[in-house]
Design a protein around this motif. Structure first.
Motif, PDB file in Angstrom:
ATOM      1  N   LYS A   1      40.029  57.413  21.615  1.00 19.92           N
ATOM      2  CA  LYS A   1      39.590  58.782  21.272  1.00 19.92           C
ATOM      3  C   LYS A   1      40.451  59.716  20.630  1.00 19.92           C
ATOM      4  O   LYS A   1      39.932  60.427  19.760  1.00 19.92           O
ATOM      5  CB  LYS A   1      38.875  59.240  22.600  1.00 19.92           C
ATOM      6  N   ASN A   2      41.564  59.783  21.052  1.00 20.34           N
ATOM      7  CA  ASN A   2      42.563  60.634  20.554  1.00 20.34           C
ATOM      8  C   ASN A   2      42.877  60.205  19.009  1.00 20.34           C
ATOM      9  O   ASN A   2      43.045  61.147  17.983  1.00 20.34           O
ATOM     10  CB  ASN A   2      43.891  60.766  21.234  1.00 20.34           C
ATOM     11  N   ARG A   3      42.766  59.128  18.626  1.00 16.00           N
ATOM     12  CA  ARG A   3      43.140  58.685  17.455  1.00 16.00           C
ATOM     13  C   ARG A   3      41.948  59.141  16.515  1.00 16.00           C
ATOM     14  O   ARG A   3      42.087  59.437  15.274  1.00 16.00           O
ATOM     15  CB  ARG A   3      43.079  57.096  17.173  1.00 16.00           C
ATOM     16  N   GLN A   4      40.630  58.901  16.960  1.00 12.24           N
ATOM     17  CA  GLN A   4      39.336  59.348  16.183  1.00 12.24           C
ATOM     18  C   GLN A   4      39.351  60.896  15.973  1.00 12.24           C
ATOM     19  O   GLN A   4      39.296  61.338  15.040  1.00 12.24           O
ATOM     20  CB  GLN A   4      37.907  59.137  16.964  1.00 12.24           C
ATOM     21  N   ASP A   5      39.870  61.564  16.989  1.00 13.09           N
ATOM     22  CA  ASP A   5      40.152  63.098  16.959  1.00 13.09           C
ATOM     23  C   ASP A   5      41.251  63.527  15.976  1.00 13.09           C
ATOM     24  O   ASP A   5      41.059  64.166  14.958  1.00 13.09           O
ATOM     25  CB  ASP A   5      40.443  63.767  18.298  1.00 13.09           C
ATOM     26  N   PHE A   6      42.191  62.526  15.709  1.00 14.36           N
ATOM     27  CA  PHE A   6      43.328  62.775  14.975  1.00 14.36           C
ATOM     28  C   PHE A   6      42.706  62.705  13.487  1.00 14.36           C
ATOM     29  O   PHE A   6      43.254  63.233  12.546  1.00 14.36           O
ATOM     30  CB  PHE A   6      44.441  61.838  14.967  1.00 14.36           C
ATOM     31  N   GLU A   7      42.047  61.602  13.254  1.00 11.49           N
ATOM     32  CA  GLU A   7      41.518  61.201  11.790  1.00 11.49           C
ATOM     33  C   GLU A   7      40.683  62.551  11.440  1.00 11.49           C
ATOM     34  O   GLU A   7      40.603  63.008  10.084  1.00 11.49           O
ATOM     35  CB  GLU A   7      40.696  60.145  11.858  1.00 11.49           C
ATOM     36  N   MET A   8      39.659  63.001  12.148  1.00 10.71           N
ATOM     37  CA  MET A   8      39.140  64.424  12.038  1.00 10.71           C
ATOM     38  C   MET A   8      40.120  65.403  11.634  1.00 10.71           C
ATOM     39  O   MET A   8      39.862  66.356  10.728  1.00 10.71           O
ATOM     40  CB  MET A   8      38.262  64.971  12.964  1.00 10.71           C
ATOM     41  N   GLN A   9      41.137  65.602  12.384  1.00 10.62           N
ATOM     42  CA  GLN A   9      42.178  66.566  11.930  1.00 10.62           C
ATOM     43  C   GLN A   9      42.928  66.579  10.761  1.00 10.62           C
ATOM     44  O   GLN A   9      43.047  67.504  10.014  1.00 10.62           O
ATOM     45  CB  GLN A   9      43.327  66.710  13.281  1.00 10.62           C
ATOM     46  N   LEU A  10      43.058  65.348  10.341  1.00  4.31           N
ATOM     47  CA  LEU A  10      43.298  64.967   8.663  1.00  4.31           C
ATOM     48  C   LEU A  10      42.387  65.496   7.779  1.00  4.31           C
ATOM     49  O   LEU A  10      42.901  66.263   6.745  1.00  4.31           O
ATOM     50  CB  LEU A  10      43.633  63.406   8.692  1.00  4.31           C
TER      51      LEU A  10
END
Length: 314
Positions: free
Chosen positions: A291-300
């Motif tokens: 889930k953190n990886r998904q959030d990180f992609e949105m942060q990008l």
């Protein structure tokens, strides 16, 4: 937003900082040279300012703290980070910067270990430690970064603005490498010539204490970024121990129908329960990590939007 920002973290580099600033101004005339002084007592800041650098200060001691400040304050299309001890050649800066600006590389690693590092560096434990750390990171995280602990790197805007600086000291380079691997950043290596510090310039590294910190950082980040592998390994070790101690108890029970070592049986049960708990903890944390990886992609995506907005303002 600067096109190229050269970031130089410094602590008592008065003997070499003028040459470092001058060399990078010559090779990258369009770049802005930022020297961040970390409580130097030898006039580093004054010398850097006279050489033409933009001098800023970070009063919280530690290289990781300096890098946190630099990454927060400076906006650029390409960041080039280099130590102020004149061990890294400015001549490689153009190639490293071009990879970021033209090929959209997120982190360019100035690879010392493939060239002159082992001949120039006179500290054998540092040589051994660098090799061990490189092997450990590339084995645990499945990558091929040639020099994990080099202080000579180039970064993209999105790497700098999404990198969470957690380490306070020299283990920050290890953290950068693992972050780039884990977040699927585009990483390339550039072989550079390394030269040892000039006479009179003293290293701030402590072979043993800093080495222990780096190893601790690797273990901590492996637990954070590979939770199922970490806790699964712990679970397997505990289960093997539980089975190993249980077998003699079972053999005795099968032969005599009695359990004379009852405390051992109880301990085996608790160890087996701990193994099961560790395994499921790894499963839960692995789900959270995804889930953190998904959030990180949105942060990008947000980071890219901020970059475009900053470029329009310029």
């Amino acid at each position: 937003m600067d096109k190229i920002a050269v970031l130089v973290p410094c602590y008592n580099e008065g003997k070499t900082i003028e040459k470092v600033v001058t060399d990078f101004k010559r090779v990258l005339p369009e770049a802005v040279i930022y020297v961040y002084d970390n409580n130097s007592t030898d006039g580093t800041a004054e010398i850097a300012a006279k050489a033409g650098a933009v001098v800023r200060h970070e009063y919280y001691q530690g290289k990781g703290n300096v890098i946190r400040r630099m990454f927060q304050e400076v906006d650029a299309e390409c960041y080039l980070m280099v130590d102020g001890d004149d061990t890294y050649p400015a001549e490689s800066a153009r190639e490293m910067a071009d990879k970021v600006l033209e090929r959209n590389v997120d982190m360019v690693v100035g690879d010392r270990l493939s060239s002159t590092y082992f001949e120039e560096n006179k500290r054998p434990f540092h040589n051994f430690g660098n090799s061990i750390v490189r092997w450990g990171i590339n084995t645990f995280f499945k990558n091929d970064i040639k020099d994990i602990m080099t202080g000579y790197r180039a970064f993209s805007y999105r790497f700098v603005k999404t990198f969470p600086v957690l380490s306070k000291g020299f283990e920050i380079e290890t953290e950068m490498s693992i972050h780039a691997i884990d977040k699927n950043m585009f990483v390339e290596n550039v072989v550079i010539d390394y030269r040892d510090r000039p006479e009179g310039s003293v290293s701030k590294l402590n072979t043993y204490s800093d080495g222990i910190k780096v190893i601790g950082t690797i273990v901590r980040l492996f637990q954070t970024y590979r939770p199922l592998a970490f806790f699964g390994t712990v679970a397997a070790i505990l289960m093997v121990l539980a089975i190993g101690f249980f077998i003699p108890v079972w053999i005795t029970y099968a032969d005599t129908g009695m359990v004379p070592n009852f405390p051992t049986l109880i301990v085996c049960g608790f160890v087996a329960l701990a193994s099961i708990q560790s395994f499921f903890a790894g499963l839960i944390l692995q789900t959270m990590y995804r889930k953190n990886r998904q959030d990180f992609e949105m942060q990008l995506h947000d980071c890219y939007a901020r970059k475009l907005e900053a470029e329009k303002k310029n």
